[in-house]
Design a protein around this motif. Structure first.
Motif, PDB file in Angstrom:
ATOM      1  N   VAL A 187       0.916  -0.938  -0.311  1.00 33.55           N
ATOM      2  CA  VAL A 187      -0.138   0.262   0.357  1.00 33.55           C
ATOM      3  C   VAL A 187       0.879   1.415   0.179  1.00 33.55           C
ATOM      4  O   VAL A 187       1.039   2.048  -1.069  1.00 33.55           O
ATOM      5  CB  VAL A 187      -0.763  -0.082   1.263  1.00 33.55           C
ATOM      6  N   PRO A 188       1.758   1.143   0.667  1.00 36.38           N
ATOM      7  CA  PRO A 188       2.845   2.843   0.652  1.00 36.38           C
ATOM      8  C   PRO A 188       3.039   2.776  -0.471  1.00 36.38           C
ATOM      9  O   PRO A 188       3.764   3.743  -0.709  1.00 36.38           O
ATOM     10  CB  PRO A 188       3.380   2.582   2.543  1.00 36.38           C
ATOM     11  N   ARG A 189       3.908   1.217  -0.573  1.00 31.13           N
ATOM     12  CA  ARG A 189       5.009   1.780  -1.824  1.00 31.13           C
ATOM     13  C   ARG A 189       3.944   2.450  -3.380  1.00 31.13           C
ATOM     14  O   ARG A 189       4.221   3.291  -4.133  1.00 31.13           O
ATOM     15  CB  ARG A 189       5.022   0.339  -2.869  1.00 31.13           C
ATOM     16  N   SER A 190       2.876   2.090  -2.986  1.00 27.11           N
ATOM     17  CA  SER A 190       1.663   1.991  -4.461  1.00 27.11           C
ATOM     18  C   SER A 190       1.346   3.377  -4.319  1.00 27.11           C
ATOM     19  O   SER A 190       0.593   4.388  -4.631  1.00 27.11           O
ATOM     20  CB  SER A 190       0.030   1.628  -4.180  1.00 27.11           C
ATOM     21  N   LEU A 191       1.872   4.228  -2.945  1.00 33.62           N
ATOM     22  CA  LEU A 191       1.024   5.969  -2.790  1.00 33.62           C
ATOM     23  C   LEU A 191       2.165   6.147  -3.205  1.00 33.62           C
ATOM     24  O   LEU A 191       2.072   7.845  -2.956  1.00 33.62           O
ATOM     25  CB  LEU A 191       0.480   5.484  -1.603  1.00 33.62           C
ATOM     26  N   HIS A 192       3.450   5.737  -3.200  1.00 37.41           N
ATOM     27  CA  HIS A 192       4.852   6.440  -3.560  1.00 37.41           C
ATOM     28  C   HIS A 192       4.102   7.587  -4.847  1.00 37.41           C
ATOM     29  O   HIS A 192       3.661   7.478  -5.952  1.00 37.41           O
ATOM     30  CB  HIS A 192       6.092   5.684  -3.729  1.00 37.41           C
ATOM     31  N   PRO A 193       4.893   8.986  -4.484  1.00 39.29           N
ATOM     32  CA  PRO A 193       4.268   9.373  -6.452  1.00 39.29           C
ATOM     33  C   PRO A 193       5.476   9.901  -7.147  1.00 39.29           C
ATOM     34  O   PRO A 193       5.289  10.204  -8.726  1.00 39.29           O
ATOM     35  CB  PRO A 193       4.917  11.522  -5.423  1.00 39.29           C
ATOM     36  N   ALA A 194       6.825   9.070  -7.071  1.00 43.09           N
ATOM     37  CA  ALA A 194       8.013   9.674  -7.517  1.00 43.09           C
ATOM     38  C   ALA A 194       7.217   8.665  -8.633  1.00 43.09           C
ATOM     39  O   ALA A 194       6.667   7.126  -8.645  1.00 43.09           O
ATOM     40  CB  ALA A 194       9.269   9.213  -7.026  1.00 43.09           C
ATOM     41  N   ARG A 195       7.609   8.547 -10.326  1.00 48.44           N
ATOM     42  CA  ARG A 195       7.166   8.348 -11.219  1.00 48.44           C
ATOM     43  C   ARG A 195       8.729   7.288 -11.577  1.00 48.44           C
ATOM     44  O   ARG A 195       9.760   6.981 -11.017  1.00 48.44           O
ATOM     45  CB  ARG A 195       6.977   9.103 -12.843  1.00 48.44           C
ATOM     46  N   ILE A 196       7.606   5.538 -11.844  1.00 50.89           N
ATOM     47  CA  ILE A 196       8.711   4.828 -12.550  1.00 50.89           C
ATOM     48  C   ILE A 196       8.851   4.914 -13.694  1.00 50.89           C
ATOM     49  O   ILE A 196       7.850   4.810 -15.066  1.00 50.89           O
ATOM     50  CB  ILE A 196       8.235   3.642 -12.393  1.00 50.89           C
ATOM     51  N   GLU A 197      10.398   5.489 -14.145  1.00 47.19           N
ATOM     52  CA  GLU A 197      10.464   5.181 -15.810  1.00 47.19           C
ATOM     53  C   GLU A 197      10.509   3.828 -16.174  1.00 47.19           C
ATOM     54  O   GLU A 197      10.878   2.491 -15.519  1.00 47.19           O
ATOM     55  CB  GLU A 197      11.728   5.702 -16.260  1.00 47.19           C
ATOM     56  N   GLY A 198      10.249   3.592 -17.787  1.00 39.18           N
ATOM     57  CA  GLY A 198      10.341   2.344 -17.982  1.00 39.18           C
ATOM     58  C   GLY A 198       8.585   1.153 -18.557  1.00 39.18           C
ATOM     59  O   GLY A 198       7.891   1.431 -17.464  1.00 39.18           O
ATOM     60  N   GLY A 199       8.472   0.917 -19.333  1.00 38.21           N
ATOM     61  CA  GLY A 199       7.153   0.313 -19.811  1.00 38.21           C
ATOM     62  C   GLY A 199       7.554  -1.318 -18.746  1.00 38.21           C
ATOM     63  O   GLY A 199       8.342  -1.747 -18.208  1.00 38.21           O
ATOM     64  N   ALA A 200       5.457  -1.557 -18.407  1.00 36.01           N
ATOM     65  CA  ALA A 200       5.787  -2.826 -17.928  1.00 36.01           C
ATOM     66  C   ALA A 200       4.516  -3.510 -18.502  1.00 36.01           C
ATOM     67  O   ALA A 200       3.073  -3.298 -18.813  1.00 36.01           O
ATOM     68  CB  ALA A 200       5.219  -2.471 -16.566  1.00 36.01           C
ATOM     69  N   ARG A 201       5.126  -4.293 -18.903  1.00 40.77           N
ATOM     70  CA  ARG A 201       4.139  -5.414 -20.008  1.00 40.77           C
ATOM     71  C   ARG A 201       3.349  -6.485 -19.357  1.00 40.77           C
ATOM     72  O   ARG A 201       3.876  -6.296 -17.780  1.00 40.77           O
ATOM     73  CB  ARG A 201       4.450  -6.490 -21.049  1.00 40.77           C
ATOM     74  N   PRO A 202       2.273  -6.740 -19.645  1.00 39.07           N
ATOM     75  CA  PRO A 202       1.572  -7.384 -19.095  1.00 39.07           C
ATOM     76  C   PRO A 202       2.742  -8.946 -17.880  1.00 39.07           C
ATOM     77  O   PRO A 202       1.701  -9.608 -16.907  1.00 39.07           O
ATOM     78  CB  PRO A 202       0.318  -7.357 -19.534  1.00 39.07           C
ATOM     79  N   VAL A 203       2.535  -8.826 -19.165  1.00 37.37           N
ATOM     80  CA  VAL A 203       4.015 -10.642 -18.647  1.00 37.37           C
ATOM     81  C   VAL A 203       4.663 -10.184 -17.307  1.00 37.37           C
ATOM     82  O   VAL A 203       4.547 -11.701 -16.007  1.00 37.37           O
ATOM     83  CB  VAL A 203       4.655 -11.206 -19.580  1.00 37.37           C
TER      84      VAL A 203
END
Length: 357
Positions: A187-203
């Protein structure tokens, strides 16, 4: 859990300074759950878990304060099979040592409830989160309370007929703790405001989720190993009873009992799941190295590899030492850290997807 919380988290947008105290609070909660797991491991390994034979949520906070109270607790302990079969040699002074670990474990559980509900109400009054986020957070509180109920349900199994707690209930208690822990880091990691670069595919979501599931399964399997003291036998590696696949894995009838009650089979399963995790993570790292490297959320893969290697080393050392307490507790604690790190990887993948959507 991920599908339930993700909509609430994705619909919540506050300035970073508004949610930062909430994130810190949840991480502290996760660390506190880990502390409880470590103390619980010590309680189990010192066979202290049945020393308190009643559940008194309020009055139980205060330990015995005089000789008469200590004698009363000791007399209650004398009525259960563990004392009558294994510990008739004990004096009151010996009893005090095992009483402490169980009392301390329960005290931490009570404090965990306070540590959750008080900041939760304060943050709710301050409107630091919306109802969409408040309800999932309150769900974590209920999960923590359920963990306490599971704990007493586990202890009660050893008060009448068994000399220790049921391995089935121990596995339920430890697995629930693992689920609570990974939720508290997700939960707290999901609330972190910093952007994560790089795509994430469904796999990536499926493979990361499967990794977390394997670690949780291994934690449950480890609980069965602990519950029937399967680690006290077959203390060689890589061979087990002189073979890679030992004889006698299915000697109990009906067959399903071997998976939970046959010490040879239970330990063999625990080993096999460990091998599966190592191979699976190796394949994930090999695939990612060929398909873009370890940037963005995938930076977690080499970190997970290091943690898995440490965990394997701790597991082997625990086995060869015939379950030395410090090694066994470190092994259990690292399992939770590994599950938590896997969940952080999954949370970062979700954040990476959210950043490009």
């Amino acid at each position: 859990m991920t599908s339930t919380l993700a909509p609430a988290l994705s619909q919540t947008s506050y300035p970073a300074d508004r949610l930062r105290p909430v994130r810190i609070w949840l991480y502290v909660m996760a660390a506190f759950v880990l502390l409880m797991v470590i103390v619980g491991g010590i309680t189990r390994l010192t066979e202290s878990g049945l020393s308190i034979t009643s559940w008194k949520p309020i009055s139980g906070i205060i330990p015995p304060l005089n000789d008469a109270q200590w004698q009363a607790e000791f007399d209650a302990y004398k009525q259960i099979p563990q004392y009558q079969v294994n510990n008739t040699w004990m004096s009151v002074e010996d009893f005090k040592m095992i009483f402490f670990w169980e009392w301390f474990h329960r005290l931490l559980g009570r404090f965990l409830g306070v540590l959750f509900i008080v900041p939760f109400l304060v943050f709710l009054a301050q409107k630091r989160f919306t109802p969409q986020l408040a309800w999932p957070l309150f769900g974590l509180f209920l999960l923590g309370g359920f963990q306490g109920v599971l704990g007493w349900w586990m202890v009660s199994s050893g008060l009448t007929e068994l000399t220790s707690v049921s391995q089935y209930r121990l596995a339920a208690h430890l697995t629930a703790a693992a689920i609570l822990f990974i939720a508290l880091v997700y939960v707290p990691r999901s609330l972190h405001p910093a952007r994560i670069e790089g795509g994430a595919r469904p796999v990536h979501f499926w493979t990361a989720g499967l990794f977390v599931a394997l670690v949780i399964l291994q934690i449950a399997a480890g609980a069965f190993v602990a519950g029937i003291d399967a680690g006290m036998g077959y203390n060689t590696w890589p061979l087990m009873d002189g073979a890679l696949i030992p004889q006698g894995l299915g000697r109990m009838e009906p067959l399903w009992r071997n998976f939970f009650e046959n010490g040879l089979t239970v330990q063999f399963i625990h080993r096999c799941i460990a091998y599966a995790i190592v191979i699976y993570l190796g394949l994930l790292i090999w695939r990612q190295a060929r398909n873009g490297g370890f940037s963005g959320a995938n930076v977690w893969l080499p970190r997970l590899a290091v943690m898995v290697l440490i965990q394997v080393g701790l597991g082997i050392a625990t086995l060869l030492s015939m379950v030395q307490i410090d090694l066994a507790v470190a092994h259990q604690g690292m399992a939770f850290l590994l599950a938590g790190a896997g969940m952080l990887y999954l949370a970062d993948l979700i954040r990476a997807k959210r950043a490009v959507s």
